[in-house]
Each structure stands twice: as structure tokens, then as C-alpha cells.
Design a protein around this motif. Structure first.
Motif, short mmCIF file in Angstrom:
data_model
loop_
_atom_site.label_atom_id
_atom_site.label_comp_id
_atom_site.label_asym_id
_atom_site.label_seq_id
_atom_site.Cartn_x
_atom_site.Cartn_y
_atom_site.Cartn_z
N ALA A 112 -71.96 24.15 101.78
CA ALA A 112 -71.43 22.69 102.04
C ALA A 112 -69.96 22.73 101.80
N THR A 113 -69.38 23.45 100.72
CA THR A 113 -68.20 23.31 100.68
C THR A 113 -67.40 24.43 101.77
N ALA A 114 -68.05 25.41 102.22
CA ALA A 114 -67.49 26.24 103.26
C ALA A 114 -67.31 25.27 104.47
N LEU A 115 -68.48 24.65 104.67
CA LEU A 115 -68.40 23.69 105.98
C LEU A 115 -67.28 22.84 105.88
N LEU A 116 -67.03 22.16 104.70
CA LEU A 116 -65.86 21.16 104.49
C LEU A 116 -64.61 21.66 104.86
N GLU A 117 -64.52 22.93 104.11
CA GLU A 117 -63.11 23.74 104.35
C GLU A 117 -62.82 23.90 105.68
N GLU A 118 -63.90 24.70 106.26
CA GLU A 118 -63.68 24.88 107.84
C GLU A 118 -63.33 23.81 108.58
N TYR A 119 -64.11 22.55 108.29
CA TYR A 119 -63.64 21.34 108.92
C TYR A 119 -62.07 20.77 108.86
N ARG A 120 -62.02 20.89 107.50
CA ARG A 120 -60.26 20.43 107.12
C ARG A 120 -59.31 21.37 107.71
N GLU A 121 -59.66 22.66 107.71
CA GLU A 121 -58.73 23.58 108.50
C GLU A 121 -58.59 23.39 109.93
N LYS A 122 -59.73 23.18 110.52
CA LYS A 122 -59.68 22.86 111.87
C LYS A 122 -59.11 21.62 112.25
N GLN A 123 -59.36 20.80 111.18
CA GLN A 123 -58.62 19.19 111.56
C GLN A 123 -57.10 19.42 111.49
N GLN A 124 -56.58 20.04 110.44
CA GLN A 124 -55.37 20.51 110.25
C GLN A 124 -54.58 21.30 111.46
N ARG A 125 -55.35 22.09 111.99
CA ARG A 125 -55.05 22.95 113.07
C ARG A 125 -54.75 21.97 114.39
N MET A 126 -55.71 21.15 114.50
CA MET A 126 -55.52 20.02 115.62
C MET A 126 -54.38 19.16 115.48
N GLN A 127 -54.06 18.64 114.16
CA GLN A 127 -52.88 17.95 113.94
C GLN A 127 -51.70 18.53 114.11
N ARG A 128 -51.68 19.88 113.63
CA ARG A 128 -50.34 20.69 113.91
C ARG A 128 -50.20 21.14 115.11
N ASP A 129 -50.95 21.77 115.88
CA ASP A 129 -50.86 22.24 117.15
C ASP A 129 -51.10 21.39 118.64
N GLY A 130 -51.92 20.28 118.16
CA GLY A 130 -52.19 19.43 119.12
C GLY A 130 -53.37 19.51 119.78
N TYR A 131 -53.79 18.58 120.82
CA TYR A 131 -54.87 18.73 121.40
C TYR A 131 -55.44 19.91 121.94
N ASP A 132 -56.46 20.33 121.56
CA ASP A 132 -57.38 21.58 122.51
C ASP A 132 -58.98 21.13 122.27
N GLN A 133 -59.00 21.33 123.77
CA GLN A 133 -60.60 20.95 123.89
C GLN A 133 -61.68 21.92 123.23
N SER A 134 -61.44 23.26 123.03
CA SER A 134 -62.39 24.04 122.27
C SER A 134 -62.31 23.62 120.78
N LEU A 135 -61.16 23.44 120.27
CA LEU A 135 -60.88 23.12 119.01
C LEU A 135 -61.87 21.75 118.51
N LEU A 136 -61.66 20.86 119.62
CA LEU A 136 -62.18 19.60 119.43
C LEU A 136 -63.67 19.79 119.57
N SER A 137 -64.18 20.70 120.29
CA SER A 137 -65.63 21.02 120.38
C SER A 137 -66.19 21.65 119.04
N GLU A 138 -65.41 22.59 118.65
CA GLU A 138 -65.73 23.11 117.35
C GLU A 138 -65.76 22.01 116.12
N LEU A 139 -64.73 21.00 116.15
CA LEU A 139 -64.86 19.97 115.31
C LEU A 139 -65.91 19.27 115.24
N ARG A 140 -66.40 18.73 116.42
CA ARG A 140 -67.65 18.02 116.88
C ARG A 140 -68.78 18.66 116.19
#
Length: 122
Positions: free
Chosen positions: A44-72
Motif C-alpha cells: 500500500a505504501t509503495a502504491l501511494l508513493e508511486e502515485y505521489r511521484e507520478k503526480q509530482q512529475r505530471m505537475q512539474r513536467d506538464g501534461y503527458d498522456q502516458s503518465l496520465l494513463s499510469e496515474l489512472r
């Protein structure tokens, strides 16, 4: 000055009683148990951490369809994770209790007690 201090002592005592009642409540106890369970669930903690990291990456780097799919996909996995959902539900229940407490205090004093101002003081 001592008059002000002596007037505050009953408030402090009442506050301490409130804190003890809150921490003894079933709602708070469930939240702390759910928090401990989450801390001890490496998946569970690994899932949350991965989600947070990808969210931060999305905010930092901007919209990315593949990253958005991973977040979903991660969000769906988190929704299926019993430990994460237990913690989320317990947290929401505790927040509701604290909001009710805030509303009761606000009503008693005739002012908004803990109103969000959207950030810092300045």
C-alpha cells in the motif's frame, strides 16, 4: 496579567479534556489503527508513493498522456487496496468529526472558529 492567566486556566483544562476525549474516541482510535496498518503495509505504501511521484512529475513536467494513463491505473489499484481504503475512510470520518466540532465551537462563540484563509498570514 495574572488575572488573564487565571482566566485562561479553565480554558486550558477544558481543552485538555477535549483532547483526551477525542483521542479516546472510537473514531480517532480507528484512524490511528488504520494509519498503523497503512505504515505496515509495504504494498500500500509503495502504491501511494508511486502515485505521489507520478503526480509530482505530471505537475512539474506538464501534461503527458502516458503518465496520465499510469496515474489512472494506480488510482484504480489504490481504490482496490483494502488498507488504503480503510485509512481513507477513517481519515474522512475523523475530518467529519473535527468539522462538526469546529462548527459547534463557531456556533457557541458566534464567529467562524477555524476558517481556512487559503494559506499563510501575509
Amino acid at each position: 496579567m495574572s488575572k488573564v492567566r487565571s482566566d485562561e486556566e479553565p480554558v486550558e483544562a477544558s481543552f485538555q479534556t477535549f483532547v483526551e476525549m477525542l483521542t479516546d474516541s472510537e473514531t480517532y482510535q480507528e484512524f490511528t489503527a488504520a494509519s498503523r496498518a497503512l505504515e505496515n503495509d509495504s504494498e500500500a505504501t509503495a502504491l501511494l508513493e508511486e502515485y505521489r511521484e507520478k503526480q509530482q512529475r505530471m505537475q512539474r513536467d506538464g501534461y503527458d498522456q502516458s503518465l496520465l494513463s499510469e496515474l489512472r491505473e494506480l488510482k484504480s489499484e489504490m481504490a482496490d487496496n483494502e488498507t488504503i481504503q480503510r485509512h481513507k475512510d477513517a481519515q474522512e470520518t475523523l475530518v467529519d468529526l473535527l468539522q462538526e466540532t469546529n462548527d459547534a465551537i463557531s456556533e457557541q462563540i458566534g464567529r467562524k472558529f477555524a476558517r481556512s484563509t487559503g494559506g499563510g498570514c501575509c
